[in-house]
Design a protein around this motif. Structure first.
Motif, short mmCIF file in Angstrom:
data_model
loop_
_atom_site.label_atom_id
_atom_site.label_comp_id
_atom_site.label_asym_id
_atom_site.label_seq_id
_atom_site.Cartn_x
_atom_site.Cartn_y
_atom_site.Cartn_z
N MET A 154 0.89 -1.16 0.00
CA MET A 154 0.00 0.00 0.00
C MET A 154 0.92 1.21 0.00
O MET A 154 1.52 1.54 1.03
CB MET A 154 -0.92 -0.02 1.21
N ILE A 155 1.07 1.85 -1.16
CA ILE A 155 2.12 2.84 -1.31
C ILE A 155 1.55 4.25 -1.38
O ILE A 155 0.44 4.48 -1.86
CB ILE A 155 2.99 2.54 -2.56
N ALA A 156 2.36 5.20 -0.90
CA ALA A 156 1.97 6.61 -0.90
C ALA A 156 2.41 7.32 -2.17
O ALA A 156 1.83 8.33 -2.56
CB ALA A 156 2.54 7.30 0.32
N HIS A 157 3.48 6.83 -2.79
CA HIS A 157 3.92 7.41 -4.06
C HIS A 157 4.71 6.35 -4.83
O HIS A 157 5.13 5.35 -4.26
CB HIS A 157 4.80 8.65 -3.83
N VAL A 161 13.17 4.04 -7.30
CA VAL A 161 14.17 3.26 -6.55
C VAL A 161 13.55 1.99 -5.97
O VAL A 161 14.10 0.90 -6.11
CB VAL A 161 14.78 4.12 -5.42
N LEU A 162 12.38 2.12 -5.33
CA LEU A 162 11.82 1.00 -4.58
C LEU A 162 10.78 0.20 -5.35
O LEU A 162 10.64 -1.01 -5.13
CB LEU A 162 11.20 1.51 -3.28
N ASP A 163 10.04 0.82 -6.27
CA ASP A 163 8.99 0.09 -6.99
C ASP A 163 9.52 -1.14 -7.72
O ASP A 163 8.89 -2.20 -7.69
CB ASP A 163 8.27 1.01 -7.99
N PRO A 164 10.68 -1.04 -8.41
CA PRO A 164 11.18 -2.25 -9.09
C PRO A 164 11.46 -3.40 -8.14
O PRO A 164 11.33 -4.57 -8.54
CB PRO A 164 12.46 -1.74 -9.77
N LYS A 165 11.83 -3.11 -6.91
CA LYS A 165 12.12 -4.17 -5.95
C LYS A 165 10.85 -4.90 -5.53
O LYS A 165 10.91 -6.04 -5.05
CB LYS A 165 12.82 -3.59 -4.72
N HIS A 166 9.70 -4.23 -5.71
CA HIS A 166 8.43 -4.86 -5.38
C HIS A 166 7.64 -5.23 -6.63
O HIS A 166 6.47 -5.62 -6.52
CB HIS A 166 7.61 -3.92 -4.50
N ALA A 167 8.26 -5.09 -7.79
CA ALA A 167 7.60 -5.40 -9.07
C ALA A 167 6.30 -4.62 -9.22
O ALA A 167 5.27 -5.15 -9.67
CB ALA A 167 7.35 -6.90 -9.19
N LEU A 168 6.33 -3.34 -8.85
CA LEU A 168 5.15 -2.49 -8.96
C LEU A 168 5.26 -1.64 -10.22
O LEU A 168 6.22 -0.88 -10.39
CB LEU A 168 5.02 -1.58 -7.73
N GLY A 169 4.28 -1.74 -11.08
CA GLY A 169 4.28 -0.97 -12.31
C GLY A 169 3.74 0.44 -12.10
O GLY A 169 3.23 0.78 -11.02
N PRO A 170 3.82 1.26 -13.12
CA PRO A 170 3.39 2.67 -13.00
C PRO A 170 1.90 2.81 -12.75
O PRO A 170 1.45 3.87 -12.27
CB PRO A 170 3.79 3.28 -14.36
#
Length: 872
Positions: A154-157, A161-170
């Motif tokens: 559950m992300i605030a922005h 840097v960190l999204d790729p580590k969690h495999a979170l796309g745009p």
């Protein structure tokens, strides 16, 4: 600056020499008395300057309340002498948990927290004659939310840097402003509960990139919680103010990241030109605003343990998969101390908790005293070091030193054990508990299992598959797992075994799939096929991938399944996949059969989670009916079932027990294990004899020992080589401290005048020629009879169809062993439309054998129903 170096500092001279060589300045004070001074916090005073930092133990009960190990841990902190106990991150919502066993405070468990707070206050008064200050850290894990064991960020922005580590796309969604508005009230409610539980203060956690910390760095976020510092700090400021106003008598504070060490615009407290350089301008302004709101102290920290752990926790050894930084740990210690110094000097009248001393080991108090003497901090926090050395404060204050043999060795074991999903503590200094937890965590760690999976030889005609009664395509699911394709790996499993999680827990892999692995020859040990199967099954369940796949339209046919053990459930699941309706009749009060009811929790806790996840779609669609407490021959007859259903599958367990005789103090093994697993037998004392040499006998013996029996004797008439129990079970027996009495024949019981057991009559045996079982037959040696005084006998001499069930099966053909007979290579019985499997036909083998027979019966039933319609 020199590269990473492990700790080799025996004394202060060595520390001073190392600091000089590195060009680092740290204050050192040999007079430690300043550490015993009191500090004013709100309207309270700490008895000394030591603080236990919030370190998650992940040892809560299922509802988030403090568990047994939580009570133990905080009790050790309290009697260890620290004046302020800063309780670990405690989730304000279920979805906010970073681990299924993270503490979570809510109205349903607040009394448990109250008991814990009262327990530590009572312990402090008893040990030192004074109270302590208790603060609880309230948190929302945000990016690191994992309430069921599967990441649910559950992300605030968005962060490059960190999204790729969690495999979170745009396109991954952000938490909305409306969600954050509502969350403020949740924090206030949690703070109210904390006050009710007896805490002195609450910490609105704003560190280590959990949700509130991420908001502080939300430069790129739009709306009222992002962009400007006023917006980015809005949530923290407003929650602090609301708690202050809503809960008088409870102080509010924060443990705040003042330096993220993450590149701008994704980091907080960093130089825009070089993220490796702190810029505390914004953090100081936020703390100034919080100070105006009345916070009485602040706990300053830095870094992200998931991204750059050496910033917040200088170490000797990193966790698996992380390389040591190109930096001496003393540089990290100095950075942590300097950041706290800048905050303390900006707010001289605000007590600052400093952190980062663990790497210094037994030299910590001299630097800590120097920091206090220099005015660089007011309180000294102990994090990892408190896991290892909870009584460090007491030793420092009473003996003037820390003992090197008790100090944290900064091995990252406590971090590793957390990442691996087990309960957290010091694996070195508290090894009796956490050493085993560490090994368990590493055993099931995905990185280790994937490394092992790469050893698979991908045989064309795999002997591992041939050794599996369900003929699971082992190389295929191992290969998919190694490639990270969990869904595909689970699909391979479920095609041949619809209960793969249960079977991974209870089946003898050492003689089945792993017994056929060629790596036993080439690498001395087999692939951990069982562990990989269990990991895949749990990951798939947690990801919502295990529900039964129903065809869009039902066939209109209905099948009765009698018995909800492995065979019955497997048949039901496969029939549902074929589109047929299923009604399960189970005499017990839940599904799962022998594995769920009988097998001890140390081997298999319960079947509920896997079964409920699989059957959920069928329940929702109305395709399955479950009738608990309905036994064949009691509430329903076979004739009725044949009239009401298109087919019947019988998968009833063997509840009839063979007995040596009756006496008060003699019970059958199945009843004993069932009562023990359900908590009806809370403890044992005295001497116990278990009769038999099978898996059930060993389960009963080990269970009796674990329940406190003084001595447990396993009485078996043949030798260890003839014992039918599986190899791993025999190993458990020997490791448990039970006494195997092989070549010993139980003859009968001796009782007192009231019919109460006093002893077991036994005789020695010798082995003759093999009998019909293929094992050497035992013969009693004349003149060797003796008496073994015991308080309890548990009989595990074999099971059969119970007498009260036999009339219900009277129309079925039986084998010479008294079991239900089936046709060759089939699960069909002598009655048309009636099929059987599991223990009822085999006499008891393995869960996977039962699953295989249940699935085969379902295929036969489907073929029967498809072309011919309903049975007459």
């Amino acid at each position: 600056m020199t590269s990473h170096k492990r700790f080799h500092l025996r004394d202060l001279d060595a520390l001073r020499g190392e600091l000089d060589a590195l060009g680092i300045e740290l204050p050192i004070e040999e007079d430690l008395s300043i550490l015993g001074e009191q500090v004013s916090i709100a309207d309270r005073r700490t008895p000394n300057r030591f603080v236990i930092q919030p370190m998650e133990g992940f040892d809560s009960t299922s509802d988030g309340a403090p568990g047994e190990l939580s009570f133990r841990r905080y009790g050790r902190y309290t009697t260890g002498g620290s004046g302020l106990i800063w309780f670990e991150a405690t989730a304000v919502l279920h979805e906010a948990r970073s681990n299924p066993r993270q503490l979570a405070l809510h109205a349903g468990n607040v009394d448990a927290y109250a008991r814990l707070v009262e327990a530590i206050r009572r312990a402090a008064r008893a040990a030192f004659g004074h109270d302590l200050i208790a603060v609880i850290q309230l948190t929302h894990s945000g990016r690191y939310s994992k309430p069921t064991g599967v990441p649910r960020p559950m992300i605030a922005h968005h962060s490059a840097v960190l999204d790729p580590k969690h495999a979170l796309g745009p396109d991954y969604p952000l938490v909305s402003d409306e969600y954050l508005d509502r969350l403020q009230d949740v924090y206030v409610e949690a703070a109210t509960l904390a006050h009710r539980a007896g805490f002195d203060g609450v910490d609105i956690k704003a560190c280590h990139r959990y949700l509130v910390s991420e908001l502080l760095a939300s430069h790129t976020r739009e709306g009222k919680y992002g962009g400007s510092l006023e917006n980015r700090s809005r949530f923290l400021r407003e929650v602090v103010g609301k708690v202050r106003d809503a809960v008088p008598g409870l102080f509010v504070t924060t443990r705040i990241n003042v330096y993220d060490a993450i590149p701008y615009p994704y980091g907080f407290g960093v130089s825009r030109e070089d993220y490796r350089v702190p810029d505390l301008t914004e953090p100081i302004e936020v703390i100034r605003q919080l100070r105006r709101l009345g916070i009485p102290l602040v706990n300053a920290t830095i870094g992200n343990p998931y991204y750059n752990p050496h910033y917040g926790r200088p170490y000797d050894r990193p966790i698996v998969g992380v390389d040591p930084p190109d930096e001496h740990p003393l540089a990290g210690v100095a950075r942590l101390i300097d950041v706290a110094r800048q905050i303390q000097q900006a707010f001289p009248d605000l007590p600052v908790v400093a952190t980062g001393y663990s790497w210094l080991r037994h030299l910590m108090p001299y630097v800590a005293a120097g920091v206090i003497r220099s005015g660089w901090a007011a309180l000294i926090g102990q994090g990892r070091s408190a896991f290892a050395y909870p009584d460090a404060a007491r030793d420092i204050l009473t003996e003037g030193r820390m003992k090197p043999e008790k100090a944290c060795v900064s091995c990252s074991g406590c971090s590793q054990i957390m990442r691996d999903g087990t309960m957290t503590g010091c694996v070195v200094r508290d090894r009796e508990i956490y050493g085993e937890q560490y090994k368990l965590g590493r055993r099931f760690a995905i990185d280790r299992l994937r490394e092992q999976a790469l050893r698979c030889r991908d045989c064309e005609f795999p002997t591992c598959t041939a050794n599996c009664p369900a003929h699971v395509d082992v190389p295929a699911f191992i290969r998919a797992f190694a490639d990270g394709r969990i869904g595909e790996a689970y699909d391979v499993l479920r095609r041949a075994n619809v209960l793969p999680e249960m079977c991974a827990c209870v089946c003898p892999a050492e003689v089945q799939c792993e017994g056929g692995c060629l790596e036993q020859i080439f690498s001395d040990y087999a692939l951990p096929i069982r562990d990989i199967q269990l990991a895949v099954s749990r990951l798939a369940r947690q990801a919502g991938l295990t529900g039964v796949r129903l065809p869009p339209e039902p066939t209109g046919r209905r099948v009765a399944v009698v018995g909800a053990g492995p065979a019955g459930l497997a048949c039901a699941i496969r029939l549902l996949e074929k589109g047929h309706g299923v009604t399960i009749y189970e005499k017990g009060d839940r599904l799962g059969g022998v594995p769920d009811e009988i097998i001890p929790g140390s081997r298999y806790r319960e079947a509920r989670e896997e079964i409920e996840a699989i059957l959920a779609p069928a329940k929702a669609a109305g395709r399955i009916e479950i009738c608990l407490g309905r036994a064949l021959g009691r509430e329903v007859s076979l004739a009725q079932l044949r009239r009401q259903y298109d087919a019947v599958f019988l998968a009833i367990g063997l509840a009839g027990a063979t007995s040596l005789g009756s006496a008060r103090g003699v019970m059958d093994a199945l009843s004993f294990l069932r009562d023990a697993k359900r908590g009806k037998i809370a403890g044992l004392s005295g001497k116990v004899a278990v009769l038999g040499g099978g898996n059930t006998a060993i389960d009963a013996a080990v269970c009796a020992k674990e329940l406190g029996a003084e001595d447990v004797f396993l009485v078996y008439r043949r030798s260890l080589a003839e014992m039918p129990a599986w190899p791993d079970q025999r190993k458990r027996l020997l490791e448990s401290g039970c006494h195997p009495m092989i070549l010993t024949q139980p003859l009968g019981y001796e009782t007192d005048e009231h019919g109460t057991l006093t002893a077991l009559r036994i005789a020695r045996t010798k082995l003759g020629e093999p009998d019909a079982s293929g094992r050497r037959a035992p013969h009693v040696v004349p003149g060797t009879e003796s008496v073994l005084a015991v308080d309890l006998v548990i009989e595990a001499l074999g099971q059969g169809i119970p007498a009260d069930l036999r009339p219900a099966l009277a129309d079925l053909g039986l084998t010479r062993h008294g079991l239900v007979a089936t046709q060759p290579d089939s699960q069909a019985t002598s009655l048309p439309g009636v099929f059987a499997g599991g223990d009822l036909t085999s006499g008891g083998t393995t869960a996977v054998q039962g699953v295989a027979e249940g699935m085969r019966a379902a295929e036969e039933i489907d073929r029967l129903l498809a072309p011919r319609g309903a049975l007459a």
